[in-house]
Design an enzyme around this catalytic site. Structure first.
Site, PDB file in Angstrom:
ATOM      1  NE  ARG A 105      69.214  26.220  81.193  1.00  0.00           N
ATOM      2  CZ  ARG A 105      70.029  25.765  79.471  1.00  0.00           C
ATOM      3  NH1 ARG A 105      71.086  26.704  79.409  1.00  0.00           N
ATOM      4  NH2 ARG A 105      69.509  25.472  79.240  1.00  0.00           N
ATOM      5  CG  PHE A 122      80.217  34.524  80.907  1.00  0.00           C
ATOM      6  CD1 PHE A 122      81.616  34.967  80.080  1.00  0.00           C
ATOM      7  CD2 PHE A 122      80.617  33.931  82.134  1.00  0.00           C
ATOM      8  CE1 PHE A 122      82.553  34.876  80.246  1.00  0.00           C
ATOM      9  CE2 PHE A 122      82.388  34.844  82.689  1.00  0.00           C
ATOM     10  CZ  PHE A 122      83.327  35.239  81.709  1.00  0.00           C
ATOM     11  CG  ASP A 154      76.823  37.089  76.632  1.00  0.00           C
ATOM     12  OD1 ASP A 154      77.128  35.659  77.077  1.00  0.00           O
ATOM     13  OD2 ASP A 154      77.656  37.159  75.344  1.00  0.00           O
ATOM     14  CG  ASN A 197      86.120  41.326  78.399  1.00  0.00           C
ATOM     15  OD1 ASN A 197      85.709  40.779  79.755  1.00  0.00           O
ATOM     16  ND2 ASN A 197      86.756  41.272  77.264  1.00  0.00           N
ATOM     17  CB  CYS A 224      82.436  24.573  79.834  1.00  0.00           C
ATOM     18  SG  CYS A 224      82.631  25.809  78.515  1.00  0.00           S
TER      19      CYS A 224
END
Ligand code: SAH
Length: 390
Positions: free
Chosen positions: A208, A225, A246, A273, A334
């Protein structure tokens, strides 16, 4: 002797000697006198001592290795291990910032996550072995860290495989509803009781902070997201406009609170979504200068990989199509099961499918307080790629 002990098969012994932290059920020859969670002495078939491990009776992963040293695993041992973990994180451990203090196997304490939020500690215990030493750990946390409070966030799926209960409970002190965290130039609120994971996604801190240095961060930005605004908050000060998407109402409300805290009036939080958002944006011809894709793990198990690949490809293809010329895509996975080579390959595929040309600018990973132990590949889970349209 009442010492719990176990004998590994030759394959189990090979895993042990590789420095990996897990021994699966099939690689255990016998277990003797071990209660669920017991610290157990491991031996090979020739009765040579190998090391110490936590026993998990119900999991596929029967043993989590603590150490190969013959020393006794007592309070002094955990004291030293925790101290070592803290030494690497000193720069963040003040009453303003947040960081992960213990990252499970990678810090030598398998099954323990401990996150520091400006003086408040939030922990997760993933295995019965850690539950059984919880009061010892509590004492040590107080001795070494002097936290204002300790909260246990054990509302996580991984405990189910161990037949452990789901619970959120205060171990000590008073847990505030809002904790204010400083992250470089911005601030954000964390709600440790209700937030996702332990309250925030600390693994993305460095990414970030980093992304703001791109020239494209000055244009029109899409943070997909976005959770509570993580990337959006860092980018908003230089950007014309940030759209943050989100599907969690809770996260978006928290994001708006964070935008207010930083005086950012140019972030538009949208509940949607992301798959639908990107499809519509693409079809409507919307264009952005910088897009972030930071989805949840799509492949928690190996068998999820084919469906996950389709999901990642769809997201990345759509996002690439929504970029202005010279625009940047910062995309993450992730999922441990999507390795960096696989991620690169799927992104190449997405570039082709999107009908664009793009350069790979950078490879990124999880923040340094989530250390990667090379003997334990599972500890490297967050991969990021930054690409630019040619
Ligand atoms: N980038 C964030 C962390 C993202 S975590 C940060 O730096 O803090 C992943 C987020 O995706 C969560 O907030 C979750 O609510 C959201 N999410 C999961 N599935 C989604 C979907 N299909 N569409 C939109 N958001 C989704």
């Amino acid at each position: 002797m009442n010492q719990p002990r176990a004998i590994l098969t030759p394959k189990g012994e090979r895993w042990f000697r590789s420095g990996h932290h897990w021994i699966f059920k099939d690689d255990v020859f016998s277990v003797d006198k071990a209660e669920n969670g017991a610290i157990t002495a491991l031996y090979n078939r020739q009765k040579t001592f190998l090391g110490w491990a936590f026993y998990s009776r119900f999991s596929r992963i029967t043993f989590r290795i603590i150490t190969s040293k013959p020393q006794i695993i007592d309070q002094d041992y955990w004291h030293l291990t925790l101290q070592k973990a803290m030494d690497g994180r000193k720069e963040f451990m003040d009453r303003n910032q947040a960081c992960r203090i213990v990252f499970s196997e990678a810090d030598g304490i398998p099954g323990l996550i401990a996150d520091w939020y400006a003086g408040h500690l939030v922990i997760q215990t993933l295995i019965p072995g850690i539950d059984s030493i919880l009061s010892q750990l509590n004492d040590l946390f107080h001795e070494l860290l002097h936290p204002n409070s300790i909260l246990i966030r054990n509302d996580l799926e991984a405990r189910k495989a161990e037949h452990l209960s789901q619970e959120v409970r205060i171990l000590s002190g008073q847990v505030p509803e809002n904790i204010r965290i400083q992250e470089g130039p911005i601030q954000y609120w964390v709600n440790p009781m209700e937030g996702q994971k332990t309250g925030a996604y600390l693994d993305q801190r460095e990414n970030r902070l980093h992304l703001g240095s791109y020239a494209q961060s000055q244009g029109r930005i899409l943070d997909c997201f976005c959770y509570a605004g993580g990337f959006a908050l860092h980018l908003a000060p230089k950007a014309e406009e940030v759209i943050a998407v989100d599907d969690s109402t809770w996260a978006l409300n928290w994001g708006r609170k964070n935008a207010d805290l930083n005086g950012c009036s140019n972030i538009l939080f949208q509940k949607k979504n992301t798959f639908d958002y990107l499809k519509e944006a693409d079809e409507q011809g919307q264009r952005f200068d910088l897009i972030i894709l930071d989805p949840p793990p799509f492949a928690k198990k190996k068998s999820d990989v084919p469906a996950a690949l389709r999901g990642y490809q769809e997201l990345n293809r759509r996002a690439l199509r929504c970029l202005n010329p010279g625009g940047i895509l910062n995309t993450y996975s992730c999922s441990y099961n999507i390795t960096e080579p696989i991620f690169l390959e799927l992104l190449s595929h997405s570039v082709q499918k999107a009908g664009v040309r793009a350069h790979l600018l950078e490879k990124r990973m999880q923040a340094g307080d989530h250390p990667v132990l090379l003997n334990f590949p599972e500890s490297l889970y967050l991969k990021g790629l930054i690409v630019q349209l040619a």
